[in-house]
Design a protein around this motif. Structure first.
Motif, PDB file in Angstrom:
ATOM      1  N   PRO A   1       0.845  -1.204   0.000  1.00 50.02           N
ATOM      2  CA  PRO A   1       0.000   0.000   0.000  1.00 50.02           C
ATOM      3  C   PRO A   1       0.881   1.255   0.000  1.00 50.02           C
ATOM      4  O   PRO A   1       1.762   1.391   0.848  1.00 50.02           O
ATOM      5  CB  PRO A   1      -0.792  -0.111   1.311  1.00 50.02           C
ATOM      6  CG  PRO A   1      -0.264  -1.287   2.029  1.00 50.02           C
ATOM      7  CD  PRO A   1       0.821  -1.933   1.252  1.00 50.02           C
ATOM      8  N   VAL A   2       0.660   2.122  -0.955  1.00 46.46           N
ATOM      9  CA  VAL A   2       1.467   3.336  -1.086  1.00 46.46           C
ATOM     10  C   VAL A   2       0.540   4.545  -1.039  1.00 46.46           C
ATOM     11  O   VAL A   2      -0.440   4.603  -1.787  1.00 46.46           O
ATOM     12  CB  VAL A   2       2.247   3.326  -2.426  1.00 46.46           C
ATOM     13  CG1 VAL A   2       2.927   4.671  -2.649  1.00 46.46           C
ATOM     14  CG2 VAL A   2       3.254   2.204  -2.448  1.00 46.46           C
ATOM     15  N   ARG A   3       0.856   5.469  -0.151  1.00 51.91           N
ATOM     16  CA  ARG A   3       0.060   6.698  -0.075  1.00 51.91           C
ATOM     17  C   ARG A   3       0.673   7.721  -1.028  1.00 51.91           C
ATOM     18  O   ARG A   3       1.870   7.997  -0.965  1.00 51.91           O
ATOM     19  CB  ARG A   3       0.050   7.235   1.360  1.00 51.91           C
ATOM     20  CG  ARG A   3      -0.777   8.514   1.522  1.00 51.91           C
ATOM     21  CD  ARG A   3      -0.797   8.978   2.969  1.00 51.91           C
ATOM     22  NE  ARG A   3      -1.362   7.963   3.849  1.00 51.91           N
ATOM     23  CZ  ARG A   3      -2.666   7.723   3.989  1.00 51.91           C
ATOM     24  NH1 ARG A   3      -3.531   8.431   3.301  1.00 51.91           N
ATOM     25  NH2 ARG A   3      -3.082   6.788   4.808  1.00 51.91           N
TER      26      ARG A   3
ATOM     27  N   SER B   1      -4.615  13.162  -0.331  1.00 55.70           N
ATOM     28  CA  SER B   1      -3.828  11.931  -0.400  1.00 55.70           C
ATOM     29  C   SER B   1      -4.756  10.735  -0.526  1.00 55.70           C
ATOM     30  O   SER B   1      -5.898  10.754  -0.058  1.00 55.70           O
ATOM     31  CB  SER B   1      -2.962  11.795   0.836  1.00 55.70           C
ATOM     32  OG  SER B   1      -3.741  11.409   1.939  1.00 55.70           O
ATOM     33  N   GLU B   2      -4.257   9.697  -1.198  1.00 58.19           N
ATOM     34  CA  GLU B   2      -5.011   8.455  -1.372  1.00 58.19           C
ATOM     35  C   GLU B   2      -4.033   7.294  -1.385  1.00 58.19           C
ATOM     36  O   GLU B   2      -2.850   7.474  -1.656  1.00 58.19           O
ATOM     37  CB  GLU B   2      -5.789   8.492  -2.695  1.00 58.19           C
ATOM     38  CG  GLU B   2      -6.994   9.414  -2.648  1.00 58.19           C
ATOM     39  CD  GLU B   2      -7.762   9.426  -3.950  1.00 58.19           C
ATOM     40  OE1 GLU B   2      -7.208   8.996  -4.971  1.00 58.19           O
ATOM     41  OE2 GLU B   2      -8.918   9.861  -3.939  1.00 58.19           O
ATOM     42  N   VAL B   3      -4.564   6.092  -1.108  1.00 58.56           N
ATOM     43  CA  VAL B   3      -3.684   4.928  -1.015  1.00 58.56           C
ATOM     44  C   VAL B   3      -4.009   3.947  -2.143  1.00 58.56           C
ATOM     45  O   VAL B   3      -5.168   3.599  -2.373  1.00 58.56           O
ATOM     46  CB  VAL B   3      -3.843   4.236   0.353  1.00 58.56           C
ATOM     47  CG1 VAL B   3      -2.882   3.055   0.471  1.00 58.56           C
ATOM     48  CG2 VAL B   3      -3.598   5.225   1.474  1.00 58.56           C
TER      49      VAL B   3
ATOM     50  N   THR C   1     -10.360   6.226  -4.588  1.00 61.35           N
ATOM     51  CA  THR C   1      -9.213   5.824  -5.397  1.00 61.35           C
ATOM     52  C   THR C   1      -9.202   6.627  -6.695  1.00 61.35           C
ATOM     53  O   THR C   1      -8.998   6.077  -7.765  1.00 61.35           O
ATOM     54  CB  THR C   1      -9.256   4.314  -5.707  1.00 61.35           C
ATOM     55  OG1 THR C   1     -10.530   4.011  -6.264  1.00 61.35           O
ATOM     56  CG2 THR C   1      -9.024   3.468  -4.491  1.00 61.35           C
TER      57      THR C   1
ATOM     58  N   ALA D   1       1.950   3.053   3.417  1.00 59.90           N
ATOM     59  CA  ALA D   1       0.652   3.183   4.091  1.00 59.90           C
ATOM     60  C   ALA D   1       0.284   1.856   4.737  1.00 59.90           C
ATOM     61  O   ALA D   1       0.937   0.834   4.505  1.00 59.90           O
ATOM     62  CB  ALA D   1      -0.404   3.610   3.091  1.00 59.90           C
TER      63      ALA D   1
ATOM     64  N   ARG E   1      -2.923   0.244   4.625  1.00 60.95           N
ATOM     65  CA  ARG E   1      -3.701  -0.635   3.773  1.00 60.95           C
ATOM     66  C   ARG E   1      -4.219   0.145   2.565  1.00 60.95           C
ATOM     67  O   ARG E   1      -4.264   1.370   2.563  1.00 60.95           O
ATOM     68  CB  ARG E   1      -4.876  -1.254   4.527  1.00 60.95           C
ATOM     69  CG  ARG E   1      -5.846  -0.245   5.073  1.00 60.95           C
ATOM     70  CD  ARG E   1      -7.029  -0.896   5.771  1.00 60.95           C
ATOM     71  NE  ARG E   1      -8.053   0.106   5.992  1.00 60.95           N
ATOM     72  CZ  ARG E   1      -8.957   0.467   5.106  1.00 60.95           C
ATOM     73  NH1 ARG E   1      -8.994  -0.116   3.934  1.00 60.95           N
ATOM     74  NH2 ARG E   1      -9.839   1.413   5.360  1.00 60.95           N
ATOM     75  N   VAL E   2      -4.607  -0.610   1.564  1.00 56.60           N
ATOM     76  CA  VAL E   2      -5.052  -0.025   0.311  1.00 56.60           C
ATOM     77  C   VAL E   2      -6.514   0.399   0.427  1.00 56.60           C
ATOM     78  O   VAL E   2      -7.310  -0.268   1.089  1.00 56.60           O
ATOM     79  CB  VAL E   2      -4.886  -1.090  -0.795  1.00 56.60           C
ATOM     80  CG1 VAL E   2      -5.621  -0.708  -2.046  1.00 56.60           C
ATOM     81  CG2 VAL E   2      -3.410  -1.316  -1.074  1.00 56.60           C
ATOM     82  N   ASP E   3      -6.883   1.520  -0.197  1.00 56.10           N
ATOM     83  CA  ASP E   3      -8.291   1.954  -0.175  1.00 56.10           C
ATOM     84  C   ASP E   3      -9.139   1.025  -1.050  1.00 56.10           C
ATOM     85  O   ASP E   3      -8.655   0.413  -1.982  1.00 56.10           O
ATOM     86  CB  ASP E   3      -8.395   3.387  -0.705  1.00 56.10           C
ATOM     87  CG  ASP E   3      -7.845   4.388   0.296  1.00 56.10           C
ATOM     88  OD1 ASP E   3      -7.732   4.017   1.481  1.00 56.10           O
ATOM     89  OD2 ASP E   3      -7.522   5.511  -0.110  1.00 56.10           O
TER      90      ASP E   3
END
Lengths: 776, 199
Positions: free
Chosen positions: A669-671, A678-680, A704, A733, A735-737
């Protein structure tokens, strides 16, 4: 080694329909002796009919047949041997037909008096009356310009003509624009400045004749896959391929030269290429002297861009600039095609002009295999602005500020010149005006700004501020879910009309089935609203054909001349390229063959281009470039493709593409953080991207949404947003959105599982459609 | 001698999966794709490769050879059909026998499924759905002469070496002209496998 077993018998009887004495069934001769046309085959087999039409998606406008069963329902697709695509289709085209009878289709108008209420299905009369009363209320209290209209470039040209006329004649507002504003208006602006005509200079078929093909800012393999056959066709003839793209895309992978420059530096690159072309004496001085103006100023400016300076700006070796100059200018015939990669910038017009300068200075223009073109993202991106849907244009590409043009159109429309509003603002500017309560009511037709406009927070705020919002759509898009009234309208398969593809070739879409009960055509809804607003006599159109007849007349004598194009001619041909001034005229696939342009002096006006940095400044906090784009399985805001099972399976969610040097592993997971938010996303670690750049495909809504992060800076001339570059940083991050499912209308509570995923025992080929292995 | 068949050109593949979508639309197995799209260097490159059934000719298709139920039949014109639904017992022998990894078992239906070269189309002279739609020509359907007329100088391979077995296929691969003689492990005209000259 030889065969050890006798060949086993055929598993089932072979259908016989060709002379068995020449080709006995079950032999290879039988297969080779075929030739039964595609349009006969299914009809023979199943009693079905094949309706010739075109794909509803991108600007290539592939020909296809829709398969219609005995009950009159569209149930499949069959490739069609049309001039443009010669049977080829991309996955979007193959699956497009599934929209037509999709269970998510809206089949009754939805209404609510405030956004706190739930939508309720209502009658057409209720929805139309409420809309008209809200228009009247807002315009009486705040003036006609307090109500706006946003159209779309996926509409047929007839409908885009109606949108422009409806805004000016029925709503009497200057505020009308369209989502083609987010597509190729930078190229359009540049073409108008340089050539006085707003379209590509050459047909696709010229690509097959070129010796050098330069593709700038276009991921052809994923965004316009069917065009690749032209690229590879040119390669078969020995043409060299130059690709300018920060990512190593499928076509860049096989290019002779791939220039992976930093996003937002294109004009610095092309200026330096022209600098080298001049230094090496590769310009076509005779052509320049005979056909152009402004060359001396251009020459003076590009002198300021030696390869060493531009190499530093672009983050590439200077030797690549020299190489590109020699290959492009040295080729017998060379072509440049570009797309959103260089157009989606606060200097989008300049970027396109710098490409045009290069083509003109080297004399690569106006010849078979030599010229320029822009590849339109939307099906009618080209035609959508030709007939008055754009805020500053009237039908026929006339200027709304030119008194003579205004007079001409008012005569055709039967109104006084004083009644015709002036130029309005662009799509993004209209959202800002909604925030400022200058625009208080809005009708949206065939667009989904909640996903497709940059800086989502601003867009949401603008729409939430609006007192009234109505939307035309056939699915409940994210934007329609915010509206007060939603009109359920037809898909492209339930109406007829024309679109102009990236070559400016006008093609006709045919009706394949009757719309579901409760659904009306956009034409009917617009005319009905006009009637209730008291402008009925100007909108007496039973269908598209009648609108097209008026459009032909309205365009006669203009640069965008459609007068010679008729439905009958379109049915008989593979499409006609405008200008086409008479019904005997064959159309104009290639421009400037005699060197003459559409400016009054008939010259090419070369324009000075200065590079300036992107609007979002890089700092220690935001050191990376975020760039966005498409994936092959989805189309624009995804409202249409995020509901089709095969396409969802192919690319179920967005990702962020990062270079291995950042230390992430695949799927981490990358922010992604920008100045907007910001989003993941899950990481797709790949060496096919620059280390200083990250990429997110933009087809999904928040949480997303790439466009929650992009900047709403505009090109000052074309007003196109700078989607392709903004400053960003990435961090690990938790976890992923989650990807949200598309919104559903009342009566459609459960998202139909069967449409999301067909039972398929085969393992998925790739989780995200591109290379995805774990890297250590 | 190759007649009208599929030629696979990985150099042209853009990984768009139009072939996969088109295969799903084919009437003989609607809703399921019989094509795989593989990524050859994931994370390093976007290079991709579509795999269809190679329709082995010599020796007779290994999948058909090992089928205990005689469910996989080969037509006289060399098309290796998918399993006959009335005979297949879902034993997976064919999956293990195929050197190209093509047949798959639908575990729920206990049925083998694979590409049958769109026999319902090719029998009528139409190209298979995948090769018809392929936007780039990575999948080409026609004769070798038609391919070479369109792509001058193109070279193809229709024999593959697996250990000491040479498999001749009905479907051919396009190979770069200067690489035809290179040993390529696992496929193409291989001259050497694990240090052993197999010519």
């Amino acid at each position: 080694m030889t065969a050890t077993d006798p060949i086993k018998a055929a598993s089932r009887p072979v259908p016989v329909s060709i002379d068995p004495s020449i080709a006995p069934p079950g032999t290879r001769n039988f297969r080779d002796a075929g030739g039964i046309p595609a349009d006969k085959w299914h009809a023979d087999q199943n009693g079905e009919t094949l309706v010739p039409t075109h794909c509803c998606f991108c600007g290539v406008q592939c020909g296809m047949y829709l398969r219609v069963d005995k009950g009159g329902k569209v149930f499949g697709v069959e490739p069609r041997n049309h001039d443009i695509n010669r049977m080829r289709l991309c996955p979007k085209g193959i699956n497009a037909y599934q929209q037509v009878n999709h269970p998510d289709r809206l089949t009754a108008p939805l209404m609510r008096r405030s956004r706190d209420e739930e939508f309720k299905e209502c009658s057409w009369d209720e929805a139309l009356d409420f809309t008209v009363s809200e228009i009247r209320r807002i315009q009486e209290a705040h003036g006609n310009d307090a109500f706006g209209l946003l159209g779309g470039a996926s509409l047929f040209s007839e409908k885009t003509y109606l949108v422009g006329k409806f805004a000016r004649v029925a709503l009497k507002t200057k505020h009308v624009d369209y989502n083609g504003r987010l597509c190729m208006v930078s190229a359009a602006g540049a073409n108008k400045l340089a050539f006085g005509i707003d379209r590509a200079g050459n047909p696709f078929s010229d690509i097959l004749l070129t010796d050098c093909l330069l593709i700038a800012g276009s991921n052809v393999g994923e965004c316009f896959p069917v065009m690749t056959q032209y690229l590879w066709g040119a390669r078969d003839r020995g043409a060299s391929l130059i690709v300018i793209d920060p990512r190593e895309t499928a076509i860049a992978r096989t290019a002779d030269i791939h220039v992976a420059l930093k996003p937002g530096t294109d004009s610095a690159f092309f200026n330096a290429v022209l600098n080298v072309v001049i230094a090496e004496g590769l310009t076509d001085e005779a052509y320049i002297a005979a056909n152009t103006t402004g060359w001396d100023e251009v020459k003076k400016t590009v002198a300021e861009y030696p390869p060493s300076r531009s190499a530093e700006i672009c983050g590439i070796p200077a030797s690549q600039i020299v190489q590109v100059a020699r290959v492009f200018a040295g080729a017998g015939k060379a072509m440049a095609w570009h797309a959103r990669g260089i157009e989606h910038h606060s200097q989008g017009v300049e970027n396109c002009l710098s490409v045009i300068n290069l083509c003109v200075a080297t004399g690569h223009i106006g010849k078979p295999g030599a010229g320029y073109g822009t590849i339109t993202g939307q099906g009618n991106g080209q035609g959508g602005r030709e007939h008055g849907q754009k805020s500053d244009l009237l039908p026929g590409g006339r200027s709304i500020t030119n008194p003579e043009h205004r007079q001409q159109i008012c005569q055709i429309w039967g109104i006084e010149e004083s009644e015709l509003p002036g130029a309005g603002t662009s799509m993004m500017e209209m959202v800002w005006q909604m925030q400022r309560r200058e625009i208080r009511g809005l009708i949206g037709i065939c667009n989904n700004p909640f996903v497709s406009l940059p800086n989502y927070a601003v867009v949401k705020d603008g729409y939430d501020t609006a007192e009234f919002h109505a939307q035309f759509d056939f699915f409940l898009s994210e934007t329609a879910a915010n509206a007060h009234v939603v009109f359920p309208v037809t898909t492209w398969a339930e109406d007829e009309g024309v679109m102009a593809n990236a070559e400016a070739r006008v093609v006709k879409h045919n009706k394949a089935q009757e719309p579901p009960a409760g659904v009306r055509t956009d034409t009917w809804v617009i005319c009905e609203l006009a009637r209730r607003l008291g402008a009925g006599k100007h909108f007496d159109f039973p269908g598209s054909r009648e609108v097209f007849e008026e459009l032909r007349v309205a365009s006669a004598g203009t640069v965008n001349d459609y007068y010679g194009i008729t439905y009958e001619r379109l049915d008989e041909t593979g499409g006609i390229v405008w200008p086409c001034p008479s019904t005997e005229h064959p159309g104009t696939p290639r421009l400037f063959e005699d060197g003459r342009t559409y400016h009054a002096d008939r010259k090419i006006h070369m324009q000075v281009v200065e590079w300036h940095p992107p609007m979002d400044a890089y700092t220690e906090e935001f050191p990376l470039s975020l760039t966005t784009g498409r994936t092959v399985a989805h189309f624009l805001s995804g409202n249409q493709t995020r509901r089709l099972g095969a396409l969802v399976e192919q690319t179920p969610r967005p990702w962020v593409e990062v270079h291995p040097s950042h230390g992430f592993h695949n799927g981490d997971p990358v922010r992604v953080v920008t100045r907007r938010g910001s989003e993941v996303f899950p990481a797709l670690v790949t060496e096919a991207i620059r280390p200083d750049t990250v990429f997110i495909p933009y087809h999904w809504p928040v949480p997303t949404a790439a466009n929650a992060l992009t900047i709403d800076a505009l090109d000052p001339r074309s007003k196109i947003p700078e989607y392709k570059v903004c400053a960003a940083r990435i961090e690990a991050a938790e976890r992923v959105d989650e990807v949200p499912a598309p919104p559903t209308a009342p009566g459609h509570e459960a998202y139909p599982e069967a449409q999301v995923s067909r039972t398929d025992p085969l393992p998925p080929t790739s989780p995200q459609g591109r290379g995805t292995a774990e890297r250590s | 001698m190759m007649g009208r068949t599929i030629f696979i050109d990985p150099g042209r593949c853009i990984g768009c999966q139009a072939c996969v979508s088109a295969c799903r639309e084919c009437d003989s197995h609607r809703g399921k794709s019989m094509i795989h799209l593989d990524y050859t260097e994931p994370g390093m490159s976007v290079a991709s490769l579509p795999s269809v059934c190679m329709h082995c000719e010599d020796p007779v298709a290994p999948c058909a050879e090992v089928c205990p139920a005689d469910a996989i039949l080969v037509t006289a014109d060399g098309v290796v059909q998918q399993a006959d639904t009335t005979r297949c017992i879902g034993c997976s022998n064919c999956v293990n026998a195929c050197p190209f990894g093509i047949p798959k078992i639908d575990l729920q239906a206990k049925l083998q499924m694979k590409c049958n070269l769109c026999y319902d189309r090719t029998a009528y002279g139409l190209a298979p759905m995948c090769a018809t739609v392929c936007p780039t020509g990575a999948l080409f359907y026609g004769t070798l002469e038609e391919l070479q007329a369109e792509r001058p100088g193109v070279q193809v391979a229709d024999s593959f070496v697996f250990g000491d077995v040479v498999v001749q296929t009905g479907v051919a691969m396009v190979v770069p002209a200067d690489k035809v003689q290179w040993p390529v492990p696992g496929g193409l005209p291989v001259v050497e496998v694990n240090g052993v000259d197999v010519r």
